[in-house]
Design an enzyme around this catalytic site. Structure first.
Site, PDB file in Angstrom:
ATOM      1  N   THR A 161       0.688  -1.223   0.236  1.00 20.34           N
ATOM      2  CA  THR A 161       0.160   0.130  -0.082  1.00 20.34           C
ATOM      3  C   THR A 161       0.939   1.178  -0.142  1.00 20.34           C
ATOM      4  OG1 THR A 161      -1.416   1.425   1.369  1.00 20.34           O
ATOM      5  CG2 THR A 161      -0.048  -0.194   2.641  1.00 20.34           C
ATOM      6  N   ASP A 162       0.372   2.442  -0.481  1.00 20.11           N
ATOM      7  CA  ASP A 162       0.905   3.880  -0.322  1.00 20.11           C
ATOM      8  C   ASP A 162       0.944   4.174   1.049  1.00 20.11           C
ATOM      9  OD1 ASP A 162      -1.707   4.137  -0.118  1.00 20.11           O
ATOM     10  OD2 ASP A 162      -1.600   6.001  -1.603  1.00 20.11           O
ATOM     11  N   GLU A 163       0.337   3.525   1.804  1.00 22.94           N
ATOM     12  CA  GLU A 163       0.397   4.074   3.213  1.00 22.94           C
ATOM     13  C   GLU A 163       1.509   3.839   4.088  1.00 22.94           C
ATOM     14  OE1 GLU A 163      -3.543   3.211   5.290  1.00 22.94           O
ATOM     15  OE2 GLU A 163      -4.428   2.896   3.299  1.00 22.94           O
ATOM     16  N   TYR A 205      -1.697  -0.690  11.012  1.00 23.86           N
ATOM     17  CA  TYR A 205      -1.842  -1.381   9.526  1.00 23.86           C
ATOM     18  C   TYR A 205      -0.537  -1.299   8.761  1.00 23.86           C
ATOM     19  CZ  TYR A 205      -3.344  -1.797   4.866  1.00 23.86           C
ATOM     20  OH  TYR A 205      -3.157  -2.214   3.354  1.00 23.86           O
ATOM     21  N   LYS A 214       2.542  -3.461   7.096  1.00 22.72           N
ATOM     22  CA  LYS A 214       2.639  -3.466   5.395  1.00 22.72           C
ATOM     23  C   LYS A 214       4.164  -2.949   5.282  1.00 22.72           C
ATOM     24  CE  LYS A 214       0.343  -4.447   2.855  1.00 22.72           C
ATOM     25  NZ  LYS A 214       0.143  -6.003   2.202  1.00 22.72           N
TER      26      LYS A 214
HETATM   27  P1  NAD Z   1      -9.179  -8.024   1.908  1.00 25.35           P
HETATM   28  O1  NAD Z   1      -9.387  -7.674   3.304  1.00 25.35           O
HETATM   29  O2  NAD Z   1     -10.328  -7.558   1.014  1.00 25.35           O
HETATM   30  O3  NAD Z   1      -8.644  -9.550   1.469  1.00 25.35           O
HETATM   31  C1  NAD Z   1      -7.566  -9.955   2.261  1.00 25.35           C
HETATM   32  C2  NAD Z   1      -7.452 -11.538   2.034  1.00 25.35           C
HETATM   33  O4  NAD Z   1      -6.590 -12.043   2.428  1.00 25.35           O
HETATM   34  C3  NAD Z   1      -8.897 -12.170   2.468  1.00 25.35           C
HETATM   35  O5  NAD Z   1      -9.371 -12.891   1.375  1.00 25.35           O
HETATM   36  C4  NAD Z   1      -8.648 -12.912   3.538  1.00 25.35           C
HETATM   37  O6  NAD Z   1      -9.160 -14.192   3.950  1.00 25.35           O
HETATM   38  C5  NAD Z   1      -6.876 -13.287   3.314  1.00 25.35           C
HETATM   39  N1  NAD Z   1      -6.176 -13.535   4.555  1.00 25.35           N
HETATM   40  C6  NAD Z   1      -6.247 -12.836   5.424  1.00 25.35           C
HETATM   41  N2  NAD Z   1      -5.128 -13.440   6.412  1.00 25.35           N
HETATM   42  C7  NAD Z   1      -4.770 -14.388   5.805  1.00 25.35           C
HETATM   43  C8  NAD Z   1      -3.701 -15.513   6.034  1.00 25.35           C
HETATM   44  N3  NAD Z   1      -3.115 -15.619   7.134  1.00 25.35           N
HETATM   45  N4  NAD Z   1      -3.700 -16.641   5.231  1.00 25.35           N
HETATM   46  C9  NAD Z   1      -4.184 -16.599   3.969  1.00 25.35           C
HETATM   47  N5  NAD Z   1      -5.215 -15.670   3.853  1.00 25.35           N
HETATM   48  C10 NAD Z   1      -5.319 -14.544   4.489  1.00 25.35           C
HETATM   49  O7  NAD Z   1      -7.872  -6.939   1.224  1.00 25.35           O
HETATM   50  P2  NAD Z   1      -7.833  -6.150  -0.011  1.00 25.35           P
HETATM   51  O8  NAD Z   1      -8.327  -4.739   0.055  1.00 25.35           O
HETATM   52  O9  NAD Z   1      -8.225  -7.046  -1.166  1.00 25.35           O
HETATM   53  O10 NAD Z   1      -6.305  -6.141  -0.057  1.00 25.35           O
HETATM   54  C11 NAD Z   1      -5.539  -7.051  -0.566  1.00 25.35           C
HETATM   55  C12 NAD Z   1      -3.981  -6.678  -0.421  1.00 25.35           C
HETATM   56  O11 NAD Z   1      -3.831  -5.375  -1.193  1.00 25.35           O
HETATM   57  C13 NAD Z   1      -3.499  -6.296   1.006  1.00 25.35           C
HETATM   58  O12 NAD Z   1      -2.182  -6.707   0.965  1.00 25.35           O
HETATM   59  C14 NAD Z   1      -3.519  -4.825   1.082  1.00 25.35           C
HETATM   60  O13 NAD Z   1      -2.524  -4.402   1.971  1.00 25.35           O
HETATM   61  C15 NAD Z   1      -3.284  -4.441  -0.420  1.00 25.35           C
HETATM   62  N6  NAD Z   1      -3.788  -3.064  -0.783  1.00 25.35           N
HETATM   63  C16 NAD Z   1      -5.151  -2.815  -0.523  1.00 25.35           C
HETATM   64  C17 NAD Z   1      -5.613  -1.604  -1.155  1.00 25.35           C
HETATM   65  C18 NAD Z   1      -7.095  -1.197  -0.842  1.00 25.35           C
HETATM   66  O14 NAD Z   1      -7.327  -0.166  -1.293  1.00 25.35           O
HETATM   67  N7  NAD Z   1      -8.042  -2.160  -0.601  1.00 25.35           N
HETATM   68  C19 NAD Z   1      -4.749  -0.312  -1.610  1.00 25.35           C
HETATM   69  C20 NAD Z   1      -3.349  -0.965  -1.654  1.00 25.35           C
HETATM   70  C21 NAD Z   1      -3.044  -2.211  -1.324  1.00 25.35           C
HETATM   71  P1  TYD Z   2     -10.692   3.452   4.412  1.00 23.77           P
HETATM   72  O1  TYD Z   2     -11.515   3.143   3.158  1.00 23.77           O
HETATM   73  O2  TYD Z   2     -10.899   2.894   5.847  1.00 23.77           O
HETATM   74  O3  TYD Z   2      -9.210   3.406   3.507  1.00 23.77           O
HETATM   75  P2  TYD Z   2      -7.749   3.974   4.374  1.00 23.77           P
HETATM   76  O4  TYD Z   2      -7.979   4.428   5.530  1.00 23.77           O
HETATM   77  O5  TYD Z   2      -6.998   2.573   4.055  1.00 23.77           O
HETATM   78  O6  TYD Z   2      -7.528   5.187   3.394  1.00 23.77           O
HETATM   79  O7  TYD Z   2     -10.804   4.950   4.703  1.00 23.77           O
HETATM   80  C1  TYD Z   2     -10.918   6.042   3.635  1.00 23.77           C
HETATM   81  C2  TYD Z   2     -11.073   7.320   4.198  1.00 23.77           C
HETATM   82  O8  TYD Z   2     -12.313   7.513   4.438  1.00 23.77           O
HETATM   83  C3  TYD Z   2     -10.220   7.593   5.367  1.00 23.77           C
HETATM   84  O9  TYD Z   2      -9.762   9.188   5.269  1.00 23.77           O
HETATM   85  C4  TYD Z   2     -11.040   7.251   6.604  1.00 23.77           C
HETATM   86  C5  TYD Z   2     -12.440   7.831   5.867  1.00 23.77           C
HETATM   87  N1  TYD Z   2     -13.503   7.186   6.607  1.00 23.77           N
HETATM   88  C6  TYD Z   2     -14.561   7.935   7.149  1.00 23.77           C
HETATM   89  O10 TYD Z   2     -14.616   9.135   7.195  1.00 23.77           O
HETATM   90  N2  TYD Z   2     -15.783   7.139   7.477  1.00 23.77           N
HETATM   91  C7  TYD Z   2     -15.650   5.876   7.727  1.00 23.77           C
HETATM   92  O11 TYD Z   2     -16.377   5.243   8.162  1.00 23.77           O
HETATM   93  C8  TYD Z   2     -14.462   5.167   7.160  1.00 23.77           C
HETATM   94  C9  TYD Z   2     -14.496   3.551   7.122  1.00 23.77           C
HETATM   95  C10 TYD Z   2     -13.622   5.655   6.502  1.00 23.77           C
END
Ligand code: NAD
Ligand code: TYD
Length: 339
Positions: A124-126, A152, A156
Protein backbone atom coordinates in the site's frame (compact mmCIF):
# COMPACT_ATOMS: atom_id res chain seq x y z
CA UNK A 1 2.23 -19.71 -16.19
CA UNK A 2 0.82 -21.10 -12.94
CA UNK A 3 0.51 -18.44 -10.20
CA UNK A 4 0.15 -18.91 -6.48
CA UNK A 5 -2.12 -16.04 -5.46
CA UNK A 6 -2.52 -15.45 -1.72
CA UNK A 7 -5.66 -13.70 -0.46
CA UNK A 8 -7.53 -14.41 -3.70
CA UNK A 9 -10.93 -14.56 -1.96
CA UNK A 10 -10.74 -10.94 -0.80
CA UNK A 11 -11.60 -7.73 -2.64
CA UNK A 12 -8.53 -7.17 -4.81
CA UNK A 13 -7.65 -10.88 -5.00
CA UNK A 14 -11.01 -11.94 -6.44
CA UNK A 15 -10.89 -9.13 -8.99
CA UNK A 16 -7.34 -10.24 -9.86
CA UNK A 17 -8.42 -13.86 -10.45
CA UNK A 18 -11.22 -12.78 -12.79
CA UNK A 19 -9.08 -10.20 -14.65
CA UNK A 20 -5.98 -12.40 -15.02
CA UNK A 21 -7.87 -15.49 -16.24
CA UNK A 22 -9.84 -13.38 -18.73
CA UNK A 23 -6.81 -11.57 -20.11
CA UNK A 24 -4.21 -14.41 -20.29
CA UNK A 25 -5.30 -17.71 -21.86
CA UNK A 26 -2.07 -19.51 -20.78
CA UNK A 27 -2.41 -18.61 -17.11
CA UNK A 28 -3.71 -20.69 -14.20
CA UNK A 29 -4.14 -19.71 -10.57
CA UNK A 30 -3.96 -21.48 -7.23
CA UNK A 31 -5.63 -19.27 -4.63
CA UNK A 32 -4.37 -19.79 -1.07
CA UNK A 33 -6.75 -18.08 1.34
CA UNK A 34 -7.52 -18.54 5.03
CA UNK A 35 -11.08 -17.14 4.58
CA UNK A 36 -10.88 -14.65 7.41
CA UNK A 37 -13.83 -12.27 7.92
CA UNK A 38 -12.97 -10.47 4.63
CA UNK A 39 -12.31 -13.56 2.52
CA UNK A 40 -15.52 -14.62 0.86
CA UNK A 41 -15.71 -17.63 -1.51
CA UNK A 42 -18.90 -16.16 -2.99
CA UNK A 43 -16.68 -13.52 -4.63
CA UNK A 44 -15.48 -16.26 -7.00
CA UNK A 45 -18.61 -18.42 -7.21
CA UNK A 46 -18.66 -18.02 -11.02
CA UNK A 47 -15.00 -19.13 -11.33
CA UNK A 48 -14.76 -22.01 -8.86
CA UNK A 49 -15.32 -24.72 -11.50
CA UNK A 50 -12.92 -23.18 -14.04
CA UNK A 51 -10.19 -25.74 -14.85
CA UNK A 52 -7.54 -23.00 -14.62
CA UNK A 53 -8.52 -22.13 -11.04
CA UNK A 54 -7.87 -24.02 -7.81
CA UNK A 55 -8.76 -22.98 -4.28
CA UNK A 56 -6.67 -24.06 -1.30
CA UNK A 57 -8.03 -23.23 2.12
CA UNK A 58 -5.04 -22.44 4.30
CA UNK A 59 -2.90 -19.91 6.08
CA UNK A 60 0.17 -18.14 4.74
CA UNK A 61 1.74 -18.72 8.16
CA UNK A 62 1.75 -22.48 7.49
CA UNK A 63 5.31 -23.08 6.28
CA UNK A 64 4.82 -26.69 5.18
CA UNK A 65 1.71 -25.85 3.16
CA UNK A 66 3.39 -22.82 1.54
CA UNK A 67 6.49 -24.91 0.76
CA UNK A 68 4.38 -27.55 -0.97
CA UNK A 69 2.45 -24.96 -2.98
CA UNK A 70 5.56 -23.00 -3.98
CA UNK A 71 6.91 -26.25 -5.40
CA UNK A 72 3.94 -26.45 -7.78
CA UNK A 73 3.89 -22.95 -9.31
CA UNK A 74 5.93 -20.62 -11.54
CA UNK A 75 5.19 -17.31 -9.81
CA UNK A 76 3.69 -15.76 -6.68
CA UNK A 77 1.33 -12.80 -6.28
CA UNK A 78 1.07 -12.10 -2.56
CA UNK A 79 -2.06 -10.19 -1.53
CA UNK A 80 -3.18 -11.94 1.69
CA UNK A 81 -3.26 -9.47 4.55
CA UNK A 82 -5.20 -7.88 7.34
CA UNK A 83 -6.21 -4.78 5.43
CA UNK A 84 -8.33 -2.37 7.47
CA UNK A 85 -6.80 0.57 9.36
CA UNK A 86 -9.63 0.89 11.92
CA UNK A 87 -9.32 -2.77 12.91
CA UNK A 88 -5.55 -2.32 13.36
CA UNK A 89 -6.24 0.54 15.79
CA UNK A 90 -8.46 -1.78 17.85
CA UNK A 91 -5.99 -4.71 17.76
CA UNK A 92 -2.64 -4.59 15.97
CA UNK A 93 -1.58 -8.16 16.72
CA UNK A 94 -3.24 -10.00 13.80
CA UNK A 95 -1.67 -7.38 11.52
CA UNK A 96 1.85 -8.20 12.62
CA UNK A 97 1.11 -11.92 12.61
CA UNK A 98 -0.38 -12.09 9.11
CA UNK A 99 1.29 -9.20 7.32
CA UNK A 100 4.81 -9.57 8.73
CA UNK A 101 5.16 -13.20 9.85
CA UNK A 102 2.90 -14.48 7.07
CA UNK A 103 4.97 -12.70 4.43
CA UNK A 104 8.18 -13.98 5.94
CA UNK A 105 6.79 -17.54 5.97
CA UNK A 106 5.96 -17.30 2.28
CA UNK A 107 9.47 -16.02 1.54
CA UNK A 108 10.99 -18.85 3.58
CA UNK A 109 8.87 -21.31 1.58
CA UNK A 110 10.35 -19.76 -1.58
CA UNK A 111 13.85 -20.20 -0.20
CA UNK A 112 13.17 -23.83 0.75
CA UNK A 113 12.21 -24.46 -2.89
CA UNK A 114 15.15 -22.47 -4.29
CA UNK A 115 12.33 -20.64 -6.07
CA UNK A 116 13.50 -18.70 -9.14
CA UNK A 117 10.11 -17.44 -10.34
CA UNK A 118 8.73 -13.92 -10.00
CA UNK A 119 7.31 -12.96 -6.59
CA UNK A 120 5.15 -9.82 -6.47
CA UNK A 121 4.40 -8.45 -3.01
CA UNK A 122 1.27 -6.28 -3.13
CA UNK A 123 1.47 -3.40 -0.69
CA UNK A 124 0.00 0.00 0.00
CA UNK A 125 1.00 3.65 -0.41
CA UNK A 126 0.23 4.06 3.32
CA UNK A 127 3.76 2.78 4.08
CA UNK A 128 5.06 6.26 3.16
CA UNK A 129 3.06 7.96 5.94
CA UNK A 130 1.06 11.00 4.92
CA UNK A 131 1.39 14.25 2.97
CA UNK A 132 0.39 17.80 3.98
CA UNK A 133 -2.81 19.29 2.55
CA UNK A 134 -1.15 22.62 1.73
CA UNK A 135 1.60 21.27 -0.58
CA UNK A 136 -0.30 19.60 -3.47
CA UNK A 137 2.93 19.25 -5.48
CA UNK A 138 4.22 16.60 -3.01
CA UNK A 139 3.42 12.97 -3.91
CA UNK A 140 4.64 9.54 -2.85
CA UNK A 141 7.32 7.97 -5.06
CA UNK A 142 9.63 4.95 -5.00
CA UNK A 143 12.66 6.73 -3.51
CA UNK A 144 10.91 7.95 -0.35
CA UNK A 145 11.80 6.32 2.97
CA UNK A 146 9.03 4.32 4.65
CA UNK A 147 7.34 6.27 7.46
CA UNK A 148 4.09 4.48 8.33
CA UNK A 149 1.67 5.89 10.90
CA UNK A 150 -1.03 3.28 11.65
CA UNK A 151 -0.52 -0.25 12.99
CA UNK A 152 -1.80 -1.46 9.58
CA UNK A 153 0.67 0.58 7.54
CA UNK A 154 3.50 -0.24 9.97
CA UNK A 155 2.87 -3.96 9.44
CA UNK A 156 2.79 -3.49 5.65
CA UNK A 157 6.00 -1.41 5.73
CA UNK A 158 7.68 -4.13 7.79
CA UNK A 159 6.56 -6.74 5.26
CA UNK A 160 7.89 -4.61 2.37
CA UNK A 161 11.26 -4.41 4.13
CA UNK A 162 11.38 -8.16 4.74
CA UNK A 163 10.64 -8.73 1.04
CA UNK A 164 13.45 -6.37 -0.03
CA UNK A 165 15.80 -8.02 2.48
CA UNK A 166 15.12 -11.46 0.97
CA UNK A 167 16.01 -10.05 -2.46
CA UNK A 168 19.18 -8.43 -1.16
CA UNK A 169 20.30 -11.36 0.98
CA UNK A 170 19.08 -14.42 -0.95
CA UNK A 171 18.55 -13.04 -4.46
CA UNK A 172 14.80 -13.82 -4.56
CA UNK A 173 13.16 -12.45 -7.72
CA UNK A 174 10.78 -10.08 -5.91
CA UNK A 175 9.11 -6.77 -6.73
CA UNK A 176 6.98 -4.66 -4.40
CA UNK A 177 3.93 -2.61 -5.43
CA UNK A 178 2.65 0.33 -3.36
CA UNK A 179 -0.84 1.24 -4.49
CA UNK A 180 -3.30 3.96 -3.52
CA UNK A 181 -6.90 3.40 -2.31
CA UNK A 182 -8.91 0.99 -4.48
CA UNK A 183 -12.63 1.01 -5.22
CA UNK A 184 -14.88 -1.32 -7.20
CA UNK A 185 -16.96 -4.50 -6.90
CA UNK A 186 -16.61 -6.99 -4.00
CA UNK A 187 -15.02 -4.56 -1.52
CA UNK A 188 -15.80 -5.45 2.07
CA UNK A 189 -18.32 -2.86 3.35
CA UNK A 190 -16.10 -1.64 6.17
CA UNK A 191 -14.05 0.48 3.72
CA UNK A 192 -15.45 3.93 3.11
CA UNK A 193 -17.04 3.66 -0.36
CA UNK A 194 -19.00 0.39 0.05
CA UNK A 195 -19.86 1.31 3.65
CA UNK A 196 -21.33 4.67 2.63
CA UNK A 197 -23.15 3.31 -0.44
CA UNK A 198 -24.71 0.34 1.39
CA UNK A 199 -25.64 2.52 4.40
CA UNK A 200 -27.47 4.90 2.07
CA UNK A 201 -29.33 2.03 0.37
CA UNK A 202 -30.36 0.89 3.86
CA UNK A 203 -31.54 4.43 4.71
CA UNK A 204 -28.73 4.92 7.26
CA UNK A 205 -26.45 7.96 7.63
CA UNK A 206 -22.77 7.92 6.61
CA UNK A 207 -20.18 8.39 9.40
CA UNK A 208 -17.66 10.98 8.17
CA UNK A 209 -14.51 11.11 10.30
CA UNK A 210 -13.24 14.45 11.67
CA UNK A 211 -13.40 17.49 9.37
CA UNK A 212 -13.67 15.33 6.22
CA UNK A 213 -10.70 17.13 4.61
CA UNK A 214 -8.48 14.01 4.44
CA UNK A 215 -7.51 13.19 0.88
CA UNK A 216 -7.18 9.80 -0.86
CA UNK A 217 -6.07 8.98 -4.44
CA UNK A 218 -8.77 6.64 -5.79
CA UNK A 219 -7.97 3.87 -8.31
CA UNK A 220 -10.38 1.34 -9.80
CA UNK A 221 -9.49 -2.15 -8.56
CA UNK A 222 -9.17 -3.60 -12.09
CA UNK A 223 -6.65 -0.88 -12.99
CA UNK A 224 -4.69 -2.03 -9.92
CA UNK A 225 -4.95 -5.68 -11.03
CA UNK A 226 -3.66 -4.77 -14.49
CA UNK A 227 -0.71 -2.95 -12.90
CA UNK A 228 0.12 -5.97 -10.70
CA UNK A 229 0.07 -8.21 -13.79
CA UNK A 230 2.39 -5.76 -15.58
CA UNK A 231 4.81 -5.86 -12.62
CA UNK A 232 4.62 -9.67 -12.56
CA UNK A 233 5.39 -9.94 -16.28
CA UNK A 234 7.73 -7.00 -16.88
CA UNK A 235 8.90 -5.69 -13.49
CA UNK A 236 12.52 -5.89 -12.37
CA UNK A 237 13.79 -7.87 -9.38
CA UNK A 238 14.38 -5.79 -6.24
CA UNK A 239 12.32 -2.87 -7.56
CA UNK A 240 9.37 -1.02 -6.08
CA UNK A 241 6.51 0.32 -8.23
CA UNK A 242 4.11 3.01 -7.01
CA UNK A 243 0.59 2.68 -8.48
CA UNK A 244 -2.00 5.46 -8.35
CA UNK A 245 -4.93 7.01 -10.16
CA UNK A 246 -3.99 10.73 -10.28
CA UNK A 247 -7.42 11.03 -8.71
CA UNK A 248 -7.19 12.88 -5.40
CA UNK A 249 -10.47 13.57 -3.60
CA UNK A 250 -11.18 14.81 -0.09
CA UNK A 251 -13.53 12.59 1.91
CA UNK A 252 -16.01 15.46 1.92
CA UNK A 253 -15.91 15.69 -1.90
CA UNK A 254 -16.21 11.89 -2.16
CA UNK A 255 -19.19 11.88 0.20
CA UNK A 256 -20.95 14.73 -1.63
CA UNK A 257 -20.46 12.95 -4.96
CA UNK A 258 -21.86 9.67 -3.57
CA UNK A 259 -24.87 11.53 -2.11
CA UNK A 260 -25.49 13.31 -5.41
CA UNK A 261 -25.17 10.13 -7.50
CA UNK A 262 -27.59 8.35 -5.15
CA UNK A 263 -30.08 11.21 -5.00
CA UNK A 264 -29.59 11.80 -1.26
CA UNK A 265 -29.20 15.05 0.71
CA UNK A 266 -26.37 16.34 2.90
CA UNK A 267 -28.46 15.64 6.02
CA UNK A 268 -27.38 12.00 5.55
CA UNK A 269 -23.82 12.94 6.66
CA UNK A 270 -23.17 12.05 10.30
CA UNK A 271 -19.95 13.79 11.46
CA UNK A 272 -18.16 11.48 13.92
CA UNK A 273 -15.01 11.59 16.06
CA UNK A 274 -11.87 11.43 13.96
CA UNK A 275 -9.86 8.23 13.51
CA UNK A 276 -6.83 8.13 15.85
CA UNK A 277 -3.66 9.21 14.02
CA UNK A 278 -5.70 9.78 10.83
CA UNK A 279 -3.33 10.27 7.86
CA UNK A 280 -4.12 13.56 6.10
CA UNK A 281 -3.35 12.95 2.47
CA UNK A 282 -2.15 10.18 0.17
CA UNK A 283 -1.14 10.83 -3.44
CA UNK A 284 1.00 8.83 -5.85
CA UNK A 285 3.45 9.91 -8.51
CA UNK A 286 2.96 7.00 -10.96
CA UNK A 287 5.60 8.05 -13.49
CA UNK A 288 7.91 5.06 -12.95
CA UNK A 289 5.34 2.35 -13.69
CA UNK A 290 3.90 4.43 -16.55
CA UNK A 291 7.25 4.98 -18.27
CA UNK A 292 9.02 1.67 -17.50
CA UNK A 293 6.09 -0.77 -17.78
CA UNK A 294 3.70 1.19 -20.02
CA UNK A 295 0.80 0.99 -17.53
CA UNK A 296 -1.83 3.72 -17.19
CA UNK A 297 -5.21 3.61 -15.46
CA UNK A 298 -8.09 3.40 -17.95
CA UNK A 299 -11.04 2.48 -15.69
CA UNK A 300 -10.81 5.06 -12.90
CA UNK A 301 -12.25 8.18 -14.58
CA UNK A 302 -14.30 10.19 -12.07
CA UNK A 303 -17.22 10.31 -11.41
CA UNK A 304 -18.21 7.68 -14.04
CA UNK A 305 -16.22 4.87 -12.41
CA UNK A 306 -17.69 5.74 -9.02
CA UNK A 307 -21.19 5.76 -10.51
CA UNK A 308 -20.63 2.27 -12.01
CA UNK A 309 -19.36 1.03 -8.65
CA UNK A 310 -22.44 2.39 -6.86
CA UNK A 311 -24.60 0.63 -9.47
CA UNK A 312 -22.75 -2.63 -8.76
CA UNK A 313 -23.69 -2.43 -5.07
CA UNK A 314 -27.27 -1.48 -5.94
CA UNK A 315 -27.44 -4.52 -8.28
CA UNK A 316 -25.73 -6.89 -5.80
CA UNK A 317 -27.74 -6.18 -2.68
CA UNK A 318 -27.94 -9.87 -1.76
CA UNK A 319 -24.12 -10.09 -1.82
CA UNK A 320 -23.45 -7.19 0.55
CA UNK A 321 -26.40 -7.92 2.83
CA UNK A 322 -25.01 -11.42 3.33
CA UNK A 323 -21.48 -10.03 3.82
CA UNK A 324 -22.69 -7.44 6.33
CA UNK A 325 -24.54 -10.14 8.27
CA UNK A 326 -21.75 -12.73 7.96
CA UNK A 327 -24.25 -15.10 6.30
CA UNK A 328 -21.84 -16.19 3.54
CA UNK A 329 -20.16 -18.30 6.20
CA UNK A 330 -22.98 -20.85 5.67
CA UNK A 331 -21.86 -21.18 2.06
CA UNK A 332 -18.26 -21.43 3.15
CA UNK A 333 -18.99 -24.14 5.71
CA UNK A 334 -20.93 -26.16 3.13
CA UNK A 335 -18.11 -25.89 0.58
CA UNK A 336 -15.03 -26.20 2.76
CA UNK A 337 -16.09 -27.68 6.10
CA UNK A 338 -16.29 -26.15 9.51
CA UNK A 339 -12.61 -25.22 10.02
P1 NAD B 1 -9.21 -7.92 1.87
O1 NAD B 1 -9.24 -7.76 3.35
O2 NAD B 1 -10.46 -7.70 1.09
O3 NAD B 1 -8.69 -9.39 1.50
C1 NAD B 1 -7.64 -10.01 2.20
C2 NAD B 1 -7.68 -11.51 1.90
O4 NAD B 1 -6.56 -12.14 2.56
C3 NAD B 1 -8.95 -12.20 2.41
O5 NAD B 1 -9.46 -13.05 1.42
C4 NAD B 1 -8.46 -12.99 3.63
O6 NAD B 1 -9.21 -14.16 3.88
C5 NAD B 1 -7.04 -13.31 3.20
N1 NAD B 1 -6.16 -13.58 4.35
C6 NAD B 1 -6.03 -12.82 5.49
N2 NAD B 1 -5.15 -13.40 6.32
C7 NAD B 1 -4.71 -14.53 5.71
C8 NAD B 1 -3.78 -15.55 6.07
N3 NAD B 1 -3.14 -15.52 7.25
N4 NAD B 1 -3.55 -16.56 5.19
C9 NAD B 1 -4.21 -16.60 4.01
N5 NAD B 1 -5.11 -15.68 3.63
C10 NAD B 1 -5.36 -14.66 4.47
O7 NAD B 1 -8.06 -6.96 1.38
P2 NAD B 1 -7.86 -6.22 -0.03
O8 NAD B 1 -8.42 -4.85 0.08
O9 NAD B 1 -8.27 -7.11 -1.13
O10 NAD B 1 -6.27 -6.06 -0.04
C11 NAD B 1 -5.44 -7.04 -0.66
C12 NAD B 1 -3.99 -6.58 -0.55
O11 NAD B 1 -3.83 -5.34 -1.21
C13 NAD B 1 -3.50 -6.37 0.89
O12 NAD B 1 -2.18 -6.84 0.97
C14 NAD B 1 -3.56 -4.86 1.07
O13 NAD B 1 -2.60 -4.43 2.01
C15 NAD B 1 -3.23 -4.39 -0.35
N6 NAD B 1 -3.76 -3.07 -0.73
C16 NAD B 1 -5.10 -2.79 -0.56
C17 NAD B 1 -5.59 -1.55 -1.00
C18 NAD B 1 -7.07 -1.21 -0.88
O14 NAD B 1 -7.46 -0.07 -1.17
N7 NAD B 1 -7.94 -2.14 -0.51
C19 NAD B 1 -4.73 -0.61 -1.57
C20 NAD B 1 -3.38 -0.94 -1.71
C21 NAD B 1 -2.90 -2.17 -1.30
P1 TYD C 1 -10.74 3.52 4.35
O1 TYD C 1 -11.68 3.09 3.28
O2 TYD C 1 -10.82 2.86 5.68
O3 TYD C 1 -9.28 3.39 3.72
P2 TYD C 1 -7.84 3.92 4.30
O4 TYD C 1 -8.00 4.24 5.74
O5 TYD C 1 -6.96 2.73 4.08
O6 TYD C 1 -7.48 5.10 3.46
O7 TYD C 1 -10.92 5.08 4.59
C1 TYD C 1 -10.79 6.01 3.52
C2 TYD C 1 -10.97 7.40 4.10
O8 TYD C 1 -12.33 7.54 4.57
C3 TYD C 1 -10.09 7.66 5.32
O9 TYD C 1 -9.62 9.00 5.28
C4 TYD C 1 -11.00 7.46 6.49
C5 TYD C 1 -12.36 7.87 5.97
N1 TYD C 1 -13.49 7.15 6.56
C6 TYD C 1 -14.60 7.88 7.09
O10 TYD C 1 -14.62 9.12 7.08
N2 TYD C 1 -15.63 7.16 7.62
C7 TYD C 1 -15.63 5.79 7.69
O11 TYD C 1 -16.62 5.19 8.21
C8 TYD C 1 -14.52 5.08 7.14
C9 TYD C 1 -14.47 3.57 7.16
C10 TYD C 1 -13.47 5.80 6.58
Amino acid sequence: MHILLTGGSGFIGSNFVRFALESRADLSITNLDALTYSGNPENLADIEHDKRYRFVHGDIKDLDLCTRLLGEVDAVVHMAAESHVDRSIIDGRPFVETNVLGTQTLLDAARRNNFKGRFVHVSTDEVFGDLPLDQPELKFHEKLPLKPSSPYSASKAASDMVVHAYHHTFGLNVSVTNCSNNFGPYQFPEKVIPLFVTNLIEGKKVPLYGDGRNVRDWLHVVDHCEAVLAVLEKGKAGQTYCIGGNNERSNLELTHTILELMGKGKEMIQPVTDRLGHDRRYAIDPRKIESELGWKPTRSAWPGALEQTIKWYVDHERWWRRVKSGAYREYYQKQYGNR
